[in-house]
Design a protein around this motif. Structure first.
Motif, PDB file in Angstrom:
ATOM      1  N   UNK A   1       0.959  -1.186   0.047  1.00  0.00           N
ATOM      2  CA  UNK A   1       0.006   0.120  -0.188  1.00  0.00           C
ATOM      3  C   UNK A   1       0.827   1.401  -0.028  1.00  0.00           C
ATOM      4  N   UNK A   2       2.150   1.113  -0.106  1.00  0.00           N
ATOM      5  CA  UNK A   2       2.814   2.450  -0.464  1.00  0.00           C
ATOM      6  C   UNK A   2       4.016   2.518   0.709  1.00  0.00           C
ATOM      7  N   UNK A   3       4.137   2.174   1.741  1.00  0.00           N
ATOM      8  CA  UNK A   3       5.004   2.236   2.855  1.00  0.00           C
ATOM      9  C   UNK A   3       6.344   1.589   2.726  1.00  0.00           C
ATOM     10  N   UNK A   4       7.297   2.428   2.882  1.00  0.00           N
ATOM     11  CA  UNK A   4       8.510   2.116   2.637  1.00  0.00           C
ATOM     12  C   UNK A   4       9.051   0.842   3.603  1.00  0.00           C
ATOM     13  N   UNK A   5       8.680   1.199   4.574  1.00  0.00           N
ATOM     14  CA  UNK A   5       8.763  -0.007   5.958  1.00  0.00           C
ATOM     15  C   UNK A   5       7.761  -0.156   6.517  1.00  0.00           C
ATOM     16  N   UNK A   6       7.432  -1.183   7.538  1.00  0.00           N
ATOM     17  CA  UNK A   6       6.234  -1.411   8.287  1.00  0.00           C
ATOM     18  C   UNK A   6       6.995  -2.247   9.412  1.00  0.00           C
ATOM     19  N   UNK A   7       6.447  -2.118  10.716  1.00  0.00           N
ATOM     20  CA  UNK A   7       6.517  -3.288  11.721  1.00  0.00           C
ATOM     21  C   UNK A   7       5.040  -3.369  12.166  1.00  0.00           C
ATOM     22  N   UNK A   8       4.352  -4.319  11.948  1.00  0.00           N
ATOM     23  CA  UNK A   8       2.871  -4.445  12.128  1.00  0.00           C
ATOM     24  C   UNK A   8       2.465  -5.708  12.585  1.00  0.00           C
ATOM     25  N   UNK A   9       1.151  -5.877  12.888  1.00  0.00           N
ATOM     26  CA  UNK A   9       0.438  -7.217  12.946  1.00  0.00           C
ATOM     27  C   UNK A   9      -0.741  -7.193  12.042  1.00  0.00           C
ATOM     28  N   UNK A  10      -1.073  -8.328  11.705  1.00  0.00           N
ATOM     29  CA  UNK A  10      -2.398  -8.243  10.642  1.00  0.00           C
ATOM     30  C   UNK A  10      -3.561  -8.396  11.157  1.00  0.00           C
ATOM     31  N   UNK A  11      -3.713  -9.177  12.305  1.00  0.00           N
ATOM     32  CA  UNK A  11      -4.790  -9.669  12.964  1.00  0.00           C
ATOM     33  C   UNK A  11      -5.540  -8.354  13.771  1.00  0.00           C
ATOM     34  N   UNK A  12      -7.006  -8.683  14.188  1.00  0.00           N
ATOM     35  CA  UNK A  12      -7.624  -7.555  14.866  1.00  0.00           C
ATOM     36  C   UNK A  12      -6.827  -7.379  16.290  1.00  0.00           C
ATOM     37  N   UNK A  13      -6.323  -8.364  16.957  1.00  0.00           N
ATOM     38  CA  UNK A  13      -5.599  -8.258  18.027  1.00  0.00           C
ATOM     39  C   UNK A  13      -4.675  -9.526  18.181  1.00  0.00           C
ATOM     40  N   UNK A  14      -3.621  -9.078  18.779  1.00  0.00           N
ATOM     41  CA  UNK A  14      -2.536 -10.306  19.214  1.00  0.00           C
ATOM     42  C   UNK A  14      -2.116 -10.191  20.748  1.00  0.00           C
ATOM     43  N   UNK A  15      -1.421 -10.881  21.168  1.00  0.00           N
ATOM     44  CA  UNK A  15      -1.017 -10.937  22.504  1.00  0.00           C
ATOM     45  C   UNK A  15       0.182  -9.673  22.716  1.00  0.00           C
ATOM     46  N   UNK A  16      -0.009  -9.064  23.719  1.00  0.00           N
ATOM     47  CA  UNK A  16       0.940  -7.976  23.844  1.00  0.00           C
ATOM     48  C   UNK A  16       2.544  -8.382  24.253  1.00  0.00           C
ATOM     49  N   UNK A  17       2.626  -9.623  24.731  1.00  0.00           N
ATOM     50  CA  UNK A  17       3.740 -10.319  25.195  1.00  0.00           C
ATOM     51  C   UNK A  17       4.409 -11.069  24.266  1.00  0.00           C
ATOM     52  N   UNK A  18       3.793 -11.944  23.675  1.00  0.00           N
ATOM     53  CA  UNK A  18       4.365 -13.102  22.836  1.00  0.00           C
ATOM     54  C   UNK A  18       3.826 -12.780  21.264  1.00  0.00           C
TER      55      UNK A  18
END
Length: 582
Positions: free
Chosen positions: A148-165
């Motif tokens: 979608x046009x971002x040079x870099x990303x650090x992301x998660x795809x789901x609606x939510x994931x666990x904050x620790x793992x």
């Protein structure tokens, strides 16, 4: 020699501002309750502490009538695509959903051929970066932030994931670093039952984990943002889209933030199984993240050239399931509802650049409507590029709905260019009036039968609390003549339903007719039918236990990333693909 004509022209133009493009930060907060924002509370209310956000509002513009969708993925699809949710995506589908018969729109979230806002920003010369919750598609490389046009990303795809793992569904890790799994960045808080990692679980349900800051996902995102700013050349305009995980479930927060609100242990209005304390700790934490980013921009001498936008993706989650966390008081309803508490959200504009170009707007509150879709055209306006989506037009997809709010935000126009909010197929706002028609079909007529709209409750100053066995909402609003009708300016809490008022019958029928017409133009592709196990299989076999893209396309073939075999002659964006056959 300066001529009289030149002098006259300069006088007409007024004071000149450096034509250099400003840096832009778009900060999308997840599940941010109306009453959990410090600027909606008295200064003495100790349970809500958002000092940096409150300071930014004092130095900027409060957007008092900003609207998002009632839940996550449609809002994010709208932001990135510039369409109203009704013209791009109104469902919170899983990342494993796909329809093999439709290689353009047969996936969750944004269709492949819609152009992301970051593509336009790159054309204007911006360095583009995305951080945090994506939830706008994962199925193909086109669906990722990079696609979608971002040079870099650090992301998660789901609606939510666990904050620790960072795990999400099926035990797979959901953390992606631009082109592939963020193998070295995901953490672990295993062993928290016996405290071996400094983690513990308060409360009776043992659902909420408190642990060390260094393992916390929002901390990982914060550090990525700071690293981007530190490495950035200020002569290049920066476009940073930070989509926080906070304040979405699960209820998890670092120990220092939790301890900061230890006084709530003995609150005069008791908490409900630590929900209120952990949620407010999380809000305070993300305010600290914003503080660090603002300070880093100042340290880099970039703040005076930065325009900062913040909005919540929906109202705070209250009343339903175990999500008795946020507080939207005094607004009615919550996330997953079309009451004001579900779709009218916290938002503001700030930054040093605003002071340069529109000093008269500093410290003001705007009451005109702003849709989450409008940032797309607003950013393009600031960048000086055309927001038209020619790629989508070629694929027969809906055009953008986005309207530039930049003239409104800078005071060049006194009223918002948007006078209606088509929030979803059951609600429309026009002028000062709003109708809701329940949760029926997405198309068709709207009759005169009595309708029942659920989640019709209000919180209180100290919601949730243990004064009742459960802080849930069992109340529905029953409305005659096919819809509920409210004057949301005279009655923002939606107490006074006008649908039975004879003097309002003409307005009611006009708005029902408008909603019927708007329903005709919804975008409702069939997104299902493919193998729902595919994404998890690809995650395990190709990405080593991480969620990631599973579908690829050539001009003539549909290809699935399922094998370690490489077929570069068939497809470039997905290097390990085979033809998929059931």
């Amino acid at each position: 020699m300066v001529t009289l004509q030149c002098i006259a022209l300069l006088a007409l133009l007024g004071p000149m501002v450096d034509a250099k493009l400003p840096h832009i930060v778009m900060f999308l907060v997840d599940d941010f309750g109306w009453a959990n924002a410090g600027w909606h509370r008295d200064d003495a209310f100790a349970e809500v502490q958002t000092p940096m956000m409150k300071s930014l509002i004092q130095e900027g513009i409060e957007l008092d009538r900003a609207y998002s969708f009632q839940f996550c993925s449609p809002t994010r699809s709208s932001l990135q695509s510039g369409r109203l949710p009704t013209h791009v995506n109104t469902e919170n589908l899983g990342t494993n959903v796909w329809n093999p018969a439709d290689p353009v729109s047969g996936f969750s979230a944004i269709p492949r051929n819609m152009t992301g806002m970051a593509v336009h920003m790159k054309k204007a010369g911006y360095a583009t970066h995305q951080i945090g919750k994506w939830d706008a598609g994962m199925a193909t490389p086109d669906h990722t932030p990079k696609g979608r046009g971002y040079d870099t990303s650090l992301n998660y795809f789901c609606h939510a994931n666990d904050y620790w793992d960072q795990k999400c569904g099926g035990g797979l890790v959901d953390l992606w670093d631009t082109d592939g799994p963020a193998n070295k960045l995901n953490g672990s808080c295993e062993g928290y039952y016996n405290g071996t990692h400094g983690c513990f679980q308060p409360g009776t349900n043992k659902q909420y984990t408190i642990g060390p800051d260094v393992l916390y996902e929002e901390h990982i995102f914060r550090m990525r943002a700071l690293n981007i700013i530190q490495a950035h050349d200020p002569s290049t305009p920066l476009f940073l889209n930070y989509d926080s995980h906070i304040v979405h479930s699960p209820l998890q927060v670092p120990t220092p933030a939790f301890d900061h609100f230890a006084f709530m242990e003995n609150a005069s209005t008791p908490d409900w199984d630590y929900h209120r304390r952990i949620y407010t700790s999380m809000v305070h934490y993300v305010d600290g993240v914003i503080t660090d980013i603002v300070n880093e921009l100042k340290n880099k001498s970039m703040w005076e050239d930065t325009i900062w936008f913040l909005q919540s993706d929906n109202g705070g989650p209250s009343f339903t399931g175990d999500n008795h966390t946020a507080n939207n008081f005094p607004l009615k309803g919550a996330k997953y509802s079309n009451w004001e508490g579900g779709i009218r959200v916290n938002a503001f504009v700030s930054g040093g650049y605003l002071k340069q170009v529109a000093p008269q707007m500093v410290g003001t509150t705007l009451e005109g409507y702003v849709s989450i879709a409008d940032y797309y055209a607003t950013f393009c306006d600031i960048a000086g590029v055309d927001p038209t989506d020619t790629r989508a037009a070629a694929a027969g997809l809906p055009p953008i709905d986005s309207i530039s709010m930049w003239p409104y935000f800078t005071g060049k126009t006194k009223t918002s260019p948007r006078n209606e909010i088509f929030a979803d197929h059951n609600v429309v706002i026009m002028g000062k009036y709003k109708i809701l028609v329940g949760y029926g079909e997405k198309s068709g007529t709207i009759g005169n039968d009595t309708v029942s709209v659920p989640a019709a409750c209000w919180g209180g100053p100290y919601y949730p609390n243990s004064t009742v066995p459960s802080p849930g909402c069992e109340r529905s609003e029953v409305c005659a003549n096919g819809a509920c009708l409210y004057d949301i300016f005279a009655d923002p809490e939606e107490y006074n339903n006008l649908s039975e008022d004879p003097a309002m019958r003409q307005t009611l029928e006009m708005m029902k007719a408008k909603l019927i017409d708007l329903r005709v133009h919804q975008f409702l592709p069939n997104r299902t039918g493919g193998d729902p196990t595919l994404a998890a299989r690809v995650g395990n076999e190709k990405y080593g236990g991480f969620w990631g893209t599973a579908n690829c396309f050539t001009n003539t073939s549909h290809v699935i990333c399922l094998s370690v075999r490489s077929i570069p002659s068939l497809i470039a964006p997905c290097c390990s693909c085979v033809f998929y056959t059931k």
